[in-house]
Design an enzyme around this catalytic site. Structure first.
Site, mmCIF file in Angstrom:
data_model
loop_
_atom_site.group_PDB
_atom_site.id
_atom_site.type_symbol
_atom_site.label_atom_id
_atom_site.label_comp_id
_atom_site.label_asym_id
_atom_site.label_seq_id
_atom_site.Cartn_x
_atom_site.Cartn_y
_atom_site.Cartn_z
ATOM 1 N N PHE A 124 -11.356 -9.222 7.565
ATOM 2 C CA PHE A 124 -11.968 -7.896 7.414
ATOM 3 C C PHE A 124 -12.981 -7.967 6.251
ATOM 4 O O PHE A 124 -12.719 -8.637 5.247
ATOM 5 C CB PHE A 124 -10.868 -6.885 7.108
ATOM 6 N N ASP A 191 -2.596 -10.020 4.589
ATOM 7 C CA ASP A 191 -3.056 -8.639 4.750
ATOM 8 C C ASP A 191 -2.471 -8.102 6.056
ATOM 9 O O ASP A 191 -2.783 -8.596 7.142
ATOM 10 C CB ASP A 191 -4.583 -8.579 4.768
ATOM 11 N N TYR A 216 -2.932 4.094 6.654
ATOM 12 C CA TYR A 216 -3.589 5.158 7.447
ATOM 13 C C TYR A 216 -3.865 4.726 8.880
ATOM 14 O O TYR A 216 -4.371 5.498 9.657
ATOM 15 C CB TYR A 216 -4.874 5.639 6.770
ATOM 16 N N LYS A 217 -3.557 3.467 9.220
ATOM 17 C CA LYS A 217 -3.744 3.003 10.597
ATOM 18 C C LYS A 217 -2.478 3.343 11.385
ATOM 19 O O LYS A 217 -2.215 4.501 11.645
ATOM 20 C CB LYS A 217 -4.113 1.520 10.594
ATOM 21 N N ARG A 360 -12.995 -1.316 20.657
ATOM 22 C CA ARG A 360 -11.566 -1.529 20.377
ATOM 23 C C ARG A 360 -10.746 -0.343 20.884
ATOM 24 O O ARG A 360 -11.107 0.825 20.661
ATOM 25 C CB ARG A 360 -11.326 -1.683 18.869
HETATM 26 C C1 LIG Z 1 -8.395 -1.487 7.303
HETATM 27 C C2 LIG Z 1 -8.369 -2.735 6.499
HETATM 28 C C3 LIG Z 1 -8.676 -2.712 5.134
HETATM 29 C C4 LIG Z 1 -9.080 -1.426 4.477
HETATM 30 O O1 LIG Z 1 -9.276 -1.512 3.108
HETATM 31 P P1 LIG Z 1 -9.434 -0.137 2.288
HETATM 32 O O2 LIG Z 1 -9.481 -0.522 0.890
HETATM 33 O O3 LIG Z 1 -8.273 0.745 2.667
HETATM 34 O O4 LIG Z 1 -10.701 0.526 2.751
HETATM 35 C C5 LIG Z 1 -8.585 -3.905 4.427
HETATM 36 N N1 LIG Z 1 -8.225 -5.055 5.048
HETATM 37 C C6 LIG Z 1 -7.940 -5.108 6.365
HETATM 38 C C7 LIG Z 1 -7.531 -6.400 6.993
HETATM 39 C C8 LIG Z 1 -8.015 -3.944 7.127
HETATM 40 O O5 LIG Z 1 -7.739 -3.988 8.428
#
Ligand SMILES: *Cc1c(COP(=O)(O)O)cnc(C)c1O
Length: 389
Positions: A124, A191, A216-217, A360
């Protein structure tokens, strides 16, 4: 009842959620739970109670009387139970990016003298950007490959991997990656953002060293809900985190001259926790009380199978067909992902697009039904057939 909940059918808790509205005024087919989960009614109740019965009624005494001060660890234990972590190893607060920055540096400090930070090439964006910055700060060399090809060696300090690829929905072999990293003497920072709440993760059993993830997911904590960080018990008392905020101090209210770390995982706390967001998350987590994550993943796979089976053959699916390699969402390669995403939204199907050409579809089993999965496939097929995007 208990048996039913441990192997829940898709959409088992639909009535427990408020779904965004479709253009026709009805409920949307909401397949964006891999980005922002739908709103659990329990989260709304908890948030309103926090506003009216805690903040308004109790004020500053709430840090003690309402248990706000202890919330990062209390919620940490609730989230920990969903990722195979025994109590006392997880804190909640701050964003995933902040937690990840701290975890990567703390991990590097566990392996002084080593020279390489090995990260997923397709990680990400925030994970890639932060790994680059951490490499510069720590003097480590950044190396990036796909997780399956990672070959850590005696130079590797840290291996940074996702559990599930944010684009393709591929579930990586975390157990294999951890085993190879440990055989080389490296530490693993996982992660879990696209895994927590949709499939079982066994952090303790796998021997993962540190982990972070967002809430939040698939945990449906709400926009900007605080992230979590995990540190295995065995590292806690030597862990040297870079973000030495006052709430991670051993005795924060002594207000001493110098920082000294709280015992255990508490040292990963940084600043004052965002209590309203924390309490909304507290309510949202009720969705998973007594629910087995293996059952949730099975229900999610039932949904993504139904979606894939209903898609025309010509659609290019980039997500693995094998259940063992599939997370909670499915991605398809299309010509105009943004246009199709907007066209689907006009038809009441909420998904997202990721550049350059992926759509997605997230299958959050608590509120997505089999009918939703089939509707999404039918609407996508119709748009592709008519070129209506
Ligand atoms: C959604 C996601 C994030 C989000 O990071 P934020 O700091 O909450 O914006 C980070 N890493 C991964 C792998 C994600 O899927």
């Amino acid at each position: 009842m208990a048996g039913l909940r441990s192997a829940p059918p898709p959409g088992w808790l639909r009535d427990g959620f408020v779904l965004p509205r479709a253009p026709d005024g009805g409920d949307a087919v909401y397949l964006a739970g891999n980005s922002l989960g739908a709103q659990p009614r329990a989260a709304r109740r908890a948030l309103l109670a926090a506003v009216d019965e805690q903040w308004a009624a109790v004020g500053v005494a709430g840090w003690e009387e309402c248990g706000w001060w202890g919330a990062p660890q209390r919620l940490g234990d609730r989230v920990g139970a969903l990722v195979g972590a025994a109590a006392g190893q997880v804190v909640v607060g701050d964003s995933t990016s902040v937690q990840l920055f701290g975890a990567l540096i703390a991990a590097a400090r566990l392996r002084p003298g080593r020279t390489v930070l090995l990260s997923d090439a397709g990680h990400f964006p925030t994970d890639r950007y932060l790994a680059a910055s951490v490499a510069r700060l720590t003097g480590l060399e950044l190396a990036a490959t796909v997780p399956d090809a990672m070959a850590p060696d005696e130079r590797t300090a840290v291996v940074a991997v996702p559990a599930v690829d944010f684009r393709t929905g591929e579930r990586w072999d975390l157990a294999g990656i951890v085993a190879r990293a440990h055989a080389a003497g490296a530490v693993v920072v996982a992660d879990l953002s696209h895994a927590v709440g949709v499939l079982p993760v066994e952090l303790d059993a796998l021997g993962v060293d540190l982990a972070v993830g967002c809430t939040y997911k698939y945990l449906n904590g709400g926009p900007g809900a605080p992230a979590f960080a995990y540190v295995a018990q065995r590292h806690q008392d030597v862990l040297d985190p870079p973000l030495t905020g006052w709430t991670g101090h051993a005795d924060p209210f002594a207000m001493t001259e110098a920082w000294s770390p709280a015992p255990g995982v508490g040292r990963l706390r940084v600043g004052t926790p965002p209590m309203l967001a924390m309490l909304a998350l507290d309510g949202a987590l009720d969705v998973f009380d007594g629910v087995d994550l293996a059952g949730v993943h099975a229900a999610s796979l039932t949904l993504s199978d139904a979606f894939l089976d209903a898609l025309p053959e010509v659609v290019e699916v980039v997500t693995p067909r094998e259940h063992a390699r599939r997370g909670g969402h499915v991605a398809v390669r299309v010509g105009d992902a943004e246009g199709l995403c907007a066209a689907l939204a006009r038809r009441g199907v909420v998904v997202d697009a990721r550049p350059p050409d992926l759509l997605r579809f997230g299958f959050a089993a608590p509120y997505v039904t089999l009918a939703d999965a089939r509707t999404a496939a039918r609407e996508l097929a119709a748009l592709l057939r008519t070129g209506a995007a």
